[in-house]
Design a protein around this motif. Structure first.
Motif, PDB file in Angstrom:
ATOM      1  N   ASN A  49      -7.582   2.289  16.276  1.00 12.25           N
ATOM      2  CA  ASN A  49      -7.078   1.525  15.136  1.00 12.25           C
ATOM      3  C   ASN A  49      -8.235   0.972  14.285  1.00 12.25           C
ATOM      4  OD1 ASN A  49      -5.203   0.358  13.467  1.00 12.25           O
ATOM      5  ND2 ASN A  49      -5.047  -1.533  14.673  1.00 12.25           N
ATOM      6  N   LEU A  50      -9.127   1.852  13.921  1.00 15.12           N
ATOM      7  CA  LEU A  50     -10.339   1.438  13.213  1.00 15.12           C
ATOM      8  C   LEU A  50     -10.103   1.381  11.704  1.00 15.12           C
ATOM      9  CD1 LEU A  50     -12.792   3.689  15.250  1.00 15.12           C
ATOM     10  CD2 LEU A  50     -12.464   1.201  15.503  1.00 15.12           C
ATOM     11  N   LYS A  51     -10.786   0.415  11.067  1.00 13.66           N
ATOM     12  CA  LYS A  51     -10.672   0.244   9.611  1.00 13.66           C
ATOM     13  C   LYS A  51     -12.069   0.358   8.997  1.00 13.66           C
ATOM     14  CE  LYS A  51      -6.299  -1.452   9.660  1.00 13.66           C
ATOM     15  NZ  LYS A  51      -5.867  -0.537  10.739  1.00 13.66           N
ATOM     16  N   PRO A  52     -12.162   0.944   7.807  1.00 17.46           N
ATOM     17  CA  PRO A  52     -13.474   1.072   7.177  1.00 17.46           C
ATOM     18  C   PRO A  52     -14.195  -0.278   7.040  1.00 17.46           C
ATOM     19  CG  PRO A  52     -11.823   2.295   5.931  1.00 17.46           C
ATOM     20  CD  PRO A  52     -11.089   1.564   7.010  1.00 17.46           C
ATOM     21  N   GLU A  53     -13.423  -1.364   6.815  1.00 17.80           N
ATOM     22  CA  GLU A  53     -14.052  -2.691   6.615  1.00 17.80           C
ATOM     23  C   GLU A  53     -14.842  -3.152   7.844  1.00 17.80           C
ATOM     24  OE1 GLU A  53     -10.870  -1.403   5.556  1.00 17.80           O
ATOM     25  OE2 GLU A  53      -9.882  -3.199   6.357  1.00 17.80           O
ATOM     26  N   GLN A  54     -14.550  -2.563   9.010  1.00 15.44           N
ATOM     27  CA  GLN A  54     -15.288  -2.960  10.211  1.00 15.44           C
ATOM     28  C   GLN A  54     -16.715  -2.391  10.207  1.00 15.44           C
ATOM     29  OE1 GLN A  54     -11.547  -1.633  12.558  1.00 15.44           O
ATOM     30  NE2 GLN A  54     -12.918  -2.527  14.069  1.00 15.44           N
ATOM     31  N   PHE A  55     -16.962  -1.438   9.306  1.00 14.33           N
ATOM     32  CA  PHE A  55     -18.260  -0.761   9.300  1.00 14.33           C
ATOM     33  C   PHE A  55     -18.831  -0.730   7.880  1.00 14.33           C
ATOM     34  CE2 PHE A  55     -15.480   0.917  12.579  1.00 14.33           C
ATOM     35  CZ  PHE A  55     -16.249   0.720  13.724  1.00 14.33           C
ATOM     36  N   PRO A  56     -19.108  -1.924   7.320  1.00 15.92           N
ATOM     37  CA  PRO A  56     -19.480  -1.986   5.898  1.00 15.92           C
ATOM     38  C   PRO A  56     -20.762  -1.210   5.563  1.00 15.92           C
ATOM     39  CG  PRO A  56     -19.782  -4.131   6.978  1.00 15.92           C
ATOM     40  CD  PRO A  56     -19.044  -3.255   7.936  1.00 15.92           C
ATOM     41  N   VAL A  57     -21.722  -1.223   6.469  1.00 17.42           N
ATOM     42  CA  VAL A  57     -22.989  -0.548   6.118  1.00 17.42           C
ATOM     43  C   VAL A  57     -22.802   0.969   6.129  1.00 17.42           C
ATOM     44  CG1 VAL A  57     -25.444  -0.301   6.627  1.00 17.42           C
ATOM     45  CG2 VAL A  57     -24.303  -2.490   7.054  1.00 17.42           C
ATOM     46  N   ALA A  58     -22.163   1.471   7.181  1.00 20.50           N
ATOM     47  CA  ALA A  58     -21.897   2.918   7.238  1.00 20.50           C
ATOM     48  C   ALA A  58     -21.091   3.346   6.016  1.00 20.50           C
ATOM     49  CB  ALA A  58     -21.143   3.266   8.520  1.00 20.50           C
ATOM     50  N   GLU A  59     -20.152   2.497   5.615  1.00 17.98           N
ATOM     51  CA  GLU A  59     -19.320   2.797   4.437  1.00 17.98           C
ATOM     52  C   GLU A  59     -20.170   2.882   3.167  1.00 17.98           C
ATOM     53  OE1 GLU A  59     -15.932   3.464   3.808  1.00 17.98           O
ATOM     54  OE2 GLU A  59     -16.128   3.957   5.911  1.00 17.98           O
ATOM     55  N   SER A  60     -21.149   1.966   3.064  1.00 14.50           N
ATOM     56  CA  SER A  60     -21.982   1.956   1.853  1.00 14.50           C
ATOM     57  C   SER A  60     -22.896   3.178   1.799  1.00 14.50           C
ATOM     58  CB  SER A  60     -22.811   0.671   1.785  1.00 14.50           C
ATOM     59  OG  SER A  60     -23.829   0.717   2.773  1.00 14.50           O
ATOM     60  N   LEU A  61     -23.133   3.790   2.947  1.00 12.38           N
ATOM     61  CA  LEU A  61     -24.067   4.919   2.989  1.00 12.38           C
ATOM     62  C   LEU A  61     -23.372   6.269   2.839  1.00 12.38           C
ATOM     63  CD1 LEU A  61     -26.290   3.745   5.983  1.00 12.38           C
ATOM     64  CD2 LEU A  61     -26.959   3.778   3.575  1.00 12.38           C
ATOM     65  N   TRP A  62     -22.366   6.513   3.674  1.00 19.19           N
ATOM     66  CA  TRP A  62     -21.912   7.895   3.812  1.00 19.19           C
ATOM     67  C   TRP A  62     -21.301   8.443   2.526  1.00 19.19           C
ATOM     68  CZ3 TRP A  62     -17.364  10.712   3.644  1.00 19.19           C
ATOM     69  CH2 TRP A  62     -16.166   9.988   3.497  1.00 19.19           C
ATOM     70  N   GLN A  63     -20.713   7.549   1.717  1.00 19.73           N
ATOM     71  CA  GLN A  63     -20.030   8.048   0.518  1.00 19.73           C
ATOM     72  C   GLN A  63     -21.019   8.462  -0.576  1.00 19.73           C
ATOM     73  OE1 GLN A  63     -16.462   5.799  -0.534  1.00 19.73           O
ATOM     74  NE2 GLN A  63     -16.793   4.624   1.315  1.00 19.73           N
ATOM     75  N   ARG A  64     -22.253   8.008  -0.445  1.00 13.44           N
ATOM     76  CA  ARG A  64     -23.294   8.406  -1.417  1.00 13.44           C
ATOM     77  C   ARG A  64     -24.216   9.494  -0.866  1.00 13.44           C
ATOM     78  NH1 ARG A  64     -26.519   3.175  -3.053  1.00 13.44           N
ATOM     79  NH2 ARG A  64     -27.682   4.695  -4.291  1.00 13.44           N
ATOM     80  N   GLU A  65     -24.028   9.857   0.405  1.00 12.69           N
ATOM     81  CA  GLU A  65     -25.016  10.703   1.078  1.00 12.69           C
ATOM     82  C   GLU A  65     -24.794  12.189   0.831  1.00 12.69           C
ATOM     83  OE1 GLU A  65     -27.283  12.843   4.129  1.00 12.69           O
ATOM     84  OE2 GLU A  65     -25.148  13.006   3.729  1.00 12.69           O
ATOM     85  N   LEU A  66     -25.892  12.910   0.601  1.00  8.42           N
ATOM     86  CA  LEU A  66     -25.894  14.368   0.690  1.00  8.42           C
ATOM     87  C   LEU A  66     -27.250  14.797   1.229  1.00  8.42           C
ATOM     88  CD1 LEU A  66     -26.287  16.136  -2.739  1.00  8.42           C
ATOM     89  CD2 LEU A  66     -26.215  13.682  -2.600  1.00  8.42           C
ATOM     90  N   SER A  67     -27.229  15.742   2.149  1.00 11.80           N
ATOM     91  CA  SER A  67     -28.463  16.189   2.790  1.00 11.80           C
ATOM     92  C   SER A  67     -28.999  17.401   2.046  1.00 11.80           C
ATOM     93  CB  SER A  67     -28.196  16.551   4.250  1.00 11.80           C
ATOM     94  OG  SER A  67     -27.687  15.443   4.942  1.00 11.80           O
ATOM     95  N   LEU A  68     -30.240  17.273   1.570  1.00 16.88           N
ATOM     96  CA  LEU A  68     -30.859  18.382   0.829  1.00 16.88           C
ATOM     97  C   LEU A  68     -31.413  19.421   1.808  1.00 16.88           C
ATOM     98  CD1 LEU A  68     -32.831  16.484  -1.998  1.00 16.88           C
ATOM     99  CD2 LEU A  68     -30.472  17.358  -2.013  1.00 16.88           C
ATOM    100  N   PRO A  69     -31.573  20.668   1.350  1.00 17.15           N
ATOM    101  CA  PRO A  69     -32.065  21.722   2.253  1.00 17.15           C
ATOM    102  C   PRO A  69     -33.429  21.389   2.857  1.00 17.15           C
ATOM    103  CG  PRO A  69     -31.189  22.688   0.245  1.00 17.15           C
ATOM    104  CD  PRO A  69     -31.216  21.196   0.028  1.00 17.15           C
ATOM    105  N   ILE A  70     -33.525  21.579   4.149  1.00 14.56           N
ATOM    106  CA  ILE A  70     -34.806  21.409   4.859  1.00 14.56           C
ATOM    107  C   ILE A  70     -34.683  22.209   6.160  1.00 14.56           C
ATOM    108  CG2 ILE A  70     -34.221  19.286   6.185  1.00 14.56           C
ATOM    109  CD1 ILE A  70     -37.082  18.274   5.195  1.00 14.56           C
ATOM    110  N   GLY A  71     -35.774  22.720   6.651  1.00 14.37           N
ATOM    111  CA  GLY A  71     -35.701  23.488   7.913  1.00 14.37           C
ATOM    112  C   GLY A  71     -36.540  24.743   7.827  1.00 14.37           C
TER     113      GLY A  71
END
Ligand SMILES: Cc1ncc(COP(=O)(O)O)c(C=O)c1O
Length: 386
Positions: free
Chosen positions: A340-362
């Motif tokens: 029964n998890l809510k996004p509000e319980q994880f404010p920092v993860a919420e602020s990060l993942w929605q803006r995140e994209l991983s650029l090519p590397i490897g």
């Protein structure tokens, strides 16, 4: 634009004649499953990370499961994991009937907030039996914290899936806690296609993991067929698993291990190249780590969450593959509904993942590819932000 030869995937494995020869060597000697190549891979890996015990496994997921068993985690025990991770880190806890406790990220990082853990350990003694920190993207997750957690009776299993090879003042990752687990999945910093390695300093734990890795047999198949005792003889001392690595995979792993520093250097060059263009992307945040990093990922934050998916699509149309690390666990149906998890319980993860994209590397991404990524990202950035 459809995928073409100019397409730059976000990750691409690359092998040379060394890996090809290694596979042929195993095919020709006729011993395909866990045997002398696995043993040599374990010895070489242990020497590399300066640990006494290294145990090959079929995946990091298998390794994490075995690590929890090695730590004697029981039904009902609580094990802290970051919400910002791949589901494997948490799912293995359920295999034992134990319960994951999802932890938010520290401000401005993608990694577990150790102040939350510190509070839990201090104010709720015996609440947590273990913690699985993830060295996200290949940066060391708060290396100075774990010995104090262990001193207070909490087991620490490092999820090093992204983090080979990485050192801190305490040595290679995998040596901060009780056990470290590496992944050799296809897109990892060194790969065997599928595979993993468990490292520990504890001889009893190492032996238990080794036994459980292969059906609870007291000696593995190769030992059986090579030893002076009759080959038919073995004893089952536990209810184990089929979590062994094959010699074909181990032979590839040995060739990859020899290139680990060179491959890391190439990823570092690409990361530095991206970073050197940071100023030309106003509003973006590019990762910048003070300490050592394997640069398994280059997780960039775009200026606004609402633009992220559009940027990914536009980059794809221009021939650049990206990925998102991660949709946090609390956002996935299974974890969300079970606890029964809510996004509000994880404010920092919420602020990060929605803006995140991983650029090519490897391994398949060199500076020429990185230049194209930056050019195309400039184009997309100008289109959206002017
Ligand atoms: C953080 C993390 N932990 C564990 C795993 C599981 O690794 P494997 O695929 O080797 O089981 C992954 C795989 O991507 C991962 O990213």
């Amino acid at each position: 634009m459809s995928q073409n030869t100019d397409f730059i995937p976000y990750a691409r494995p690359r092998f040379g004649p060394e890996e090809e020869e290694a596979v042929l060597r195993v095919l020709r000697n006729g011993w395909l499953t866990t045997g002398s190549e696995c043993r040599a891979f374990e010895d070489e890996f242990a020497a590399f990370v300066q640990m006494p015990y290294a145990i090959t496994v079929s995946s990091a997921t298998a390794g994490l499961h075995l690590a929890l068993l090695g730590m004697n985690i029981q039904k009902g025990d609580r094990v802290a994991v970051p919400t910002y991770t791949f589901t494997a880190t948490a799912e293995v806890i359920l295999y034992l009937g134990a319960e994951p406790v999802l932890i938010d990220c520290a401000p401005d990082t993608f990694m577990m907030d150790v102040s939350i853990l510190d509070d839990l350990i201090l104010h709720k003694p015996n609440f947590l039996r273990a913690i699985i920190p993830v060295h996200f993207g290949g940066q060391a997750c708060y290396p100075d914290f774990w010995s104090s957690a262990r001193d207070r009776g909490v087991k620490v299993i490092e999820d090093c899936a992204h983090a080979f090879p990485v050192t801190t003042d305490h040595g290679y990752l995998g040596d901060l806690g009780d056990i470290g687990v590496y992944s050799f999945y296809a897109n990892k910093t060194i790969t065997t296609g599928e595979g993993g390695m468990v490292v520990t300093r504890n001889p009893q734990v190492a032996q238990r993991i080794k036994t459980l890795r292969l059906h609870g047999i007291d000696r593995d198949a190769f030992q059986r067929f090579q030893s002076t005792q009759p080959a038919w003889f073995y004893d089952i001392v536990d209810a184990g698993y089929k979590y062994n690595l094959t010699d074909i995979q181990a032979a590839i792993g040995r060739a990859q291990l020899r290139k680990a520093h060179t491959l890391k250097q190439q990823r570092q060059e690409v990361a530095r190249f991206y970073q050197s263009h940071r100023e030309s992307f106003p509003g973006w945040i590019f990762p910048d780590h003070a300490g050592d990093c394997s640069w398994h990922l280059f997780p960039a934050l775009c200026p606004r969450a609402e633009d992220r998916d559009r940027i990914i699509q536009k980059l794809y149309d221009l021939g650049v593959g990206t990925s998102v690390h991660y949709i946090p666990l609390h956002r996935h149906t299974f974890w969300r509904t079970r606890y029964n998890l809510k996004p509000e319980q994880f404010p920092v993860a919420e602020s990060l993942w929605q803006r995140e994209l991983s650029l090519p590397i490897g391994p398949g991404i060199g500076l020429p590819e990185a230049e194209k990524v930056v050019d195309r990202l400039h184009k997309v950035h100008r289109e959206i932000y002017g």
